[in-house]
Design a protein around this motif. Structure first.
Motif, PDB file in Angstrom:
ATOM      1  N   LEU A 135       0.837  -1.194   0.000  1.00  0.00           N
ATOM      2  CA  LEU A 135       0.000   0.000   0.000  1.00  0.00           C
ATOM      3  C   LEU A 135       0.876   1.250   0.000  1.00  0.00           C
ATOM      4  O   LEU A 135       2.069   1.185   0.313  1.00  0.00           O
ATOM      5  CB  LEU A 135      -0.933  -0.023   1.213  1.00  0.00           C
ATOM      6  CG  LEU A 135      -1.729  -1.326   1.398  1.00  0.00           C
ATOM      7  CD1 LEU A 135      -2.542  -1.276   2.674  1.00  0.00           C
ATOM      8  CD2 LEU A 135      -2.614  -1.611   0.188  1.00  0.00           C
ATOM      9  N   THR A 136       0.289   2.387  -0.325  1.00  0.00           N
ATOM     10  CA  THR A 136       1.087   3.603  -0.498  1.00  0.00           C
ATOM     11  C   THR A 136       1.836   4.058   0.744  1.00  0.00           C
ATOM     12  O   THR A 136       2.903   4.628   0.629  1.00  0.00           O
ATOM     13  CB  THR A 136       0.224   4.785  -0.991  1.00  0.00           C
ATOM     14  OG1 THR A 136      -0.885   4.934  -0.128  1.00  0.00           O
ATOM     15  CG2 THR A 136      -0.196   4.585  -2.407  1.00  0.00           C
ATOM     16  N   ARG A 137       1.344   3.832   1.907  1.00  0.00           N
ATOM     17  CA  ARG A 137       2.036   4.314   3.114  1.00  0.00           C
ATOM     18  C   ARG A 137       2.980   3.275   3.712  1.00  0.00           C
ATOM     19  O   ARG A 137       3.591   3.512   4.757  1.00  0.00           O
ATOM     20  CB  ARG A 137       1.016   4.763   4.148  1.00  0.00           C
ATOM     21  CG  ARG A 137       0.283   6.011   3.701  1.00  0.00           C
ATOM     22  CD  ARG A 137      -0.551   6.605   4.818  1.00  0.00           C
ATOM     23  NE  ARG A 137      -1.168   7.821   4.371  1.00  0.00           N
ATOM     24  CZ  ARG A 137      -2.447   7.947   4.052  1.00  0.00           C
ATOM     25  NH1 ARG A 137      -3.251   6.910   4.132  1.00  0.00           N
ATOM     26  NH2 ARG A 137      -2.927   9.106   3.657  1.00  0.00           N
ATOM     27  N   ASP A 138       3.114   2.132   3.066  1.00  0.00           N
ATOM     28  CA  ASP A 138       4.012   1.092   3.554  1.00  0.00           C
ATOM     29  C   ASP A 138       5.471   1.494   3.362  1.00  0.00           C
ATOM     30  O   ASP A 138       5.812   2.219   2.431  1.00  0.00           O
ATOM     31  CB  ASP A 138       3.786  -0.224   2.790  1.00  0.00           C
ATOM     32  CG  ASP A 138       2.464  -0.899   3.120  1.00  0.00           C
ATOM     33  OD1 ASP A 138       1.804  -0.498   4.104  1.00  0.00           O
ATOM     34  OD2 ASP A 138       2.104  -1.844   2.387  1.00  0.00           O
ATOM     35  N   ILE A 139       6.296   1.007   4.241  1.00  0.00           N
ATOM     36  CA  ILE A 139       7.740   1.048   4.048  1.00  0.00           C
ATOM     37  C   ILE A 139       8.129  -0.380   3.671  1.00  0.00           C
ATOM     38  O   ILE A 139       7.792  -1.329   4.377  1.00  0.00           O
ATOM     39  CB  ILE A 139       8.493   1.480   5.329  1.00  0.00           C
ATOM     40  CG1 ILE A 139       8.038   2.857   5.791  1.00  0.00           C
ATOM     41  CG2 ILE A 139      10.004   1.420   5.109  1.00  0.00           C
ATOM     42  CD1 ILE A 139       8.330   3.969   4.810  1.00  0.00           C
ATOM     43  N   VAL A 140       8.817  -0.509   2.562  1.00  0.00           N
ATOM     44  CA  VAL A 140       9.138  -1.825   2.022  1.00  0.00           C
ATOM     45  C   VAL A 140      10.576  -2.176   2.363  1.00  0.00           C
ATOM     46  O   VAL A 140      11.500  -1.406   2.077  1.00  0.00           O
ATOM     47  CB  VAL A 140       8.923  -1.834   0.494  1.00  0.00           C
ATOM     48  CG1 VAL A 140       9.326  -3.167  -0.104  1.00  0.00           C
ATOM     49  CG2 VAL A 140       7.476  -1.504   0.161  1.00  0.00           C
ATOM     50  N   SER A 141      10.761  -3.341   2.976  1.00  0.00           N
ATOM     51  CA  SER A 141      12.096  -3.853   3.282  1.00  0.00           C
ATOM     52  C   SER A 141      12.335  -5.088   2.442  1.00  0.00           C
ATOM     53  O   SER A 141      11.475  -5.975   2.360  1.00  0.00           O
ATOM     54  CB  SER A 141      12.221  -4.209   4.766  1.00  0.00           C
ATOM     55  OG  SER A 141      12.105  -3.043   5.561  1.00  0.00           O
TER      56      SER A 141
END
Length: 138
Positions: A71-77
């Motif tokens: 989703l747009t507010r996710d931080i992706v690791s």
């Protein structure tokens, strides 16, 4: 991915951490799968270059499945672990986890097996140094 596997994974240092932008959305309001794939390839390339001690190129992507949307507010690791090292290639398990609600929730997004080949100055396959084989092998 089990809950225990997820907990162990997020304790590791990610190879790449990124915040998707609104331009990365598809018509469903989720991040494009191709965007996720490119982030995995970037992280894999970083890790493969460490293992190969030089230039590498992606030669295969296997067994990739999407488990949940980003989703747009996710931080992706993006996490990368060595699965196997051959003479000229390295296969990496690459996992993507989305951080939601200011880090309160971790959602496994996708996982795949990426294979990279070590390249010499002429862009031809070369051997992976023995020092990396002993450092990164179990």
């Amino acid at each position: 991915m089990s809950e225990d596997d997820l907990k162990a994974l997020i304790k590791l240092q990610p190879v790449l951490r990124v915040a998707p932008q609104p331009r990365d959305l598809n018509n469903n309001g989720h991040i494009f799968g191709g965007w996720v794939l490119s982030q995995m390839d970037i992280a894999g390339g970083i890790m493969a270059a460490r293992v190969a001690q030089g230039s590498t190129a992606t030669v295969a992507i296997e067994a990739m499945s999407f488990l949940a949307p980003i989703l747009t507010r996710d931080i992706v690791s993006v996490y990368a672990r060595v699965e196997r090292i051959g003479n000229t290639s390295v296969s990496l398990r690459i996992d993507v986890v989305a951080e939601r609600n200011r880090g309160e929730e971790h959602v496994p997004v996708t996982s795949g097996l990426f294979t990279f080949v070590a390249l010499d100055e002429d862009h031809r396959p070369r051997s992976i140094p023995d020092s990396s084989k002993s450092k990164y092998s179990d």
